[in-house]
Design an enzyme around this catalytic site. Structure first.
Site, PDB file in Angstrom:
ATOM      1  N   ASP A   1      11.463  11.291   1.375  1.00  0.00           N
ATOM      2  CA  ASP A   1      11.555   9.904   0.910  1.00  0.00           C
ATOM      3  C   ASP A   1      12.912   9.310   1.286  1.00  0.00           C
ATOM      4  OD1 ASP A   1      10.765   7.603  -1.004  1.00  0.00           O
ATOM      5  OD2 ASP A   1      12.648   8.314  -1.860  1.00  0.00           O
ATOM      6  N   LYS A   9      14.448   6.109   4.021  1.00  0.00           N
ATOM      7  CA  LYS A   9      15.396   5.081   3.574  1.00  0.00           C
ATOM      8  C   LYS A   9      16.679   5.104   4.397  1.00  0.00           C
ATOM      9  CE  LYS A   9      13.542   5.113  -1.131  1.00  0.00           C
ATOM     10  NZ  LYS A   9      13.792   5.452  -2.551  1.00  0.00           N
ATOM     11  N   GLY A  55       7.461  10.165 -16.012  1.00  0.00           N
ATOM     12  CA  GLY A  55       7.021   9.195 -15.029  1.00  0.00           C
ATOM     13  C   GLY A  55       7.988   8.966 -13.889  1.00  0.00           C
ATOM     14  N   THR A  71       0.847  -1.185   0.000  1.00  0.00           N
ATOM     15  CA  THR A  71       0.000   0.000   0.000  1.00  0.00           C
ATOM     16  C   THR A  71       0.889   1.243   0.000  1.00  0.00           C
ATOM     17  OG1 THR A  71      -0.187   0.048   2.430  1.00  0.00           O
ATOM     18  CG2 THR A  71      -1.819  -1.259   1.215  1.00  0.00           C
TER      19      THR A  71
END
Length: 351
Positions: free
Chosen positions: A222, A226, A208, A98
């Site tokens: 993001d 990580k 993209g 998800t």
């Protein structure tokens, strides 16, 4: 032949790619890997939920007309009943894919916890549960004699976590530094070629590489998640996103990039974690002007790379795709292979 039954929680690009792989190469994979794969449950925001313990006809799923749902199918429902499916599915492995919630990791954290507590192993590409609740979820997995695997949570299909855990055994890793976001790396490359930030981001979106809202990529959040995963997994730290200082690339101007180039340097958004002399770990995300001889300086486009600084080999760098539905689906497959191996080891130890 041994078989693993899968419940696919979330049926976006990555889990769809995994299902396509199973449909198209299932027999070949079974022969190569020594076990078969079968999908017995799917949940999706648009399609709803489906549980069929004898296996789902994937061709029929992919043939669904736009706007159709699982309502009316045996075991089907128009609502994506994730919790009910996780609790009641006959799958032995739950594949959680998800969306990533960088604030509290939900609903992914709850999905993973429910599956592990129900005695099901889990593989996920979702950074949220790993970065925000990894130690707790690993403890739940151990307590329930199941496995939690998340190779795809850092660099998609490029196996940096497994590389560090297995290939680098016997080495002391003192620091990890990486280009961990392909969007920001592409944008910086285009800015070096003369484009401004806005135009570079717009081009990345057209290709993209960037989402409609690119904030998580260009502001560094993001990468921050990580870095937490890398620090905790590779350096044995116990940090959270709040422990990672974070600066994105929005403050970098074309003039900065030109000036850096004149000095033989190239800007990269670097996520880093390093062990300090007192044993603590310092972690950061920030744009860094690297010498062109640095192993990360030549990484271009949407590619990712991670450099491990070791005591005996010096710097070891792994580079590969940092995104892509097929590449990330491979990460899930690699986790399933690892889970199968660990299950076999446990069974052998008990004999």
């Amino acid at each position: 032949m041994n078989r693993h039954d899968l419940a696919l929680i979330g049926f976006g690009g990555v889990n769809r790619a995994l299902a396509e792989l199973i449909r198209d190469r299932g027999d070949e994979l079974a022969t190569e890997l020594g076990f078969a794969l079968r999908v017995v449950a799917i949940t999706d925001l648009r399609l709803g939920s489906l549980m069929q313990e004898d296996g789902i006809d994937l061709d029929a799923v992919f043939a669904l007309a736009p706007g159709a749902t699982f309502a009316g199918w045996p075991g089907g429902d128009a609502e994506p009943r994730n919790v009910e499916v996780i609790r009641n599915t006959t799958a032995d492995i739950v594949v959680e894919a998800t969306f990533t919630n960088p604030i509290d990791g939900e609903p992914g954290v709850s999905h993973v916890r429910l599956a592990l507590e129900a005695g099901k192993s889990v593989t996920t590409t979702n950074k949220g549960p790993v970065a925000l609740a990894g130690p707790q979820l690993n403890a739940i997995a151990a307590a329930n004699d199941v496995h939690f695997a998340y190779e795809g949570s850092v660099v998609s299909g490029t196996p940096v976590l497994r590389f560090a855990a297995s290939t680098l055994q016997g080495l002391r890793v003192d620091a990890v530094r990486g280009i961990l976001n392909g969007t920001s790396n592409y944008v910086l490359g285009q800015m070096e070629a003369g484009m401004d930030l806005a135009a570079s981001v717009a081009e990345a979106q057209t290709l993209g590489y960037a989402e409609a809202d690119p904030t998580a990529d260009i502001e560094g959040s993001d990468v921050r998640l990580k870095v937490v995963i890398l620090a905790n997994e590779v350096l044995g730290a116990d940090i959270t996103p709040a422990d990672v200082t974070c600066t994105g690339i929005t403050g970098i101007t074309p003039a900065d990039i030109v000036d850096a180039a004149a000095r033989g340097l190239r800007y990269k958004l670097i996520g880093a974690a390093e062990r300090l002399p007192d044993g603590s770990v310092r972690a950061s995300v920030e744009p860094v002007a690297l010498p062109l001889t640095h192993p990360l300086a030549g990484i271009s486009g949407p590619t990712n790379a991670v450099s491990f600084e070791t005591d005996l080999l010096g710097t070891v760098t792994v580079s590969g795709p940092g995104a892509g539905r097929v590449e990330t689906a491979y990460a899930l497959l690699s986790d399933i292979i690892e889970i199968d191996a660990r299950v076999a080891q446990t069974a052998a130890a008990r004999r």
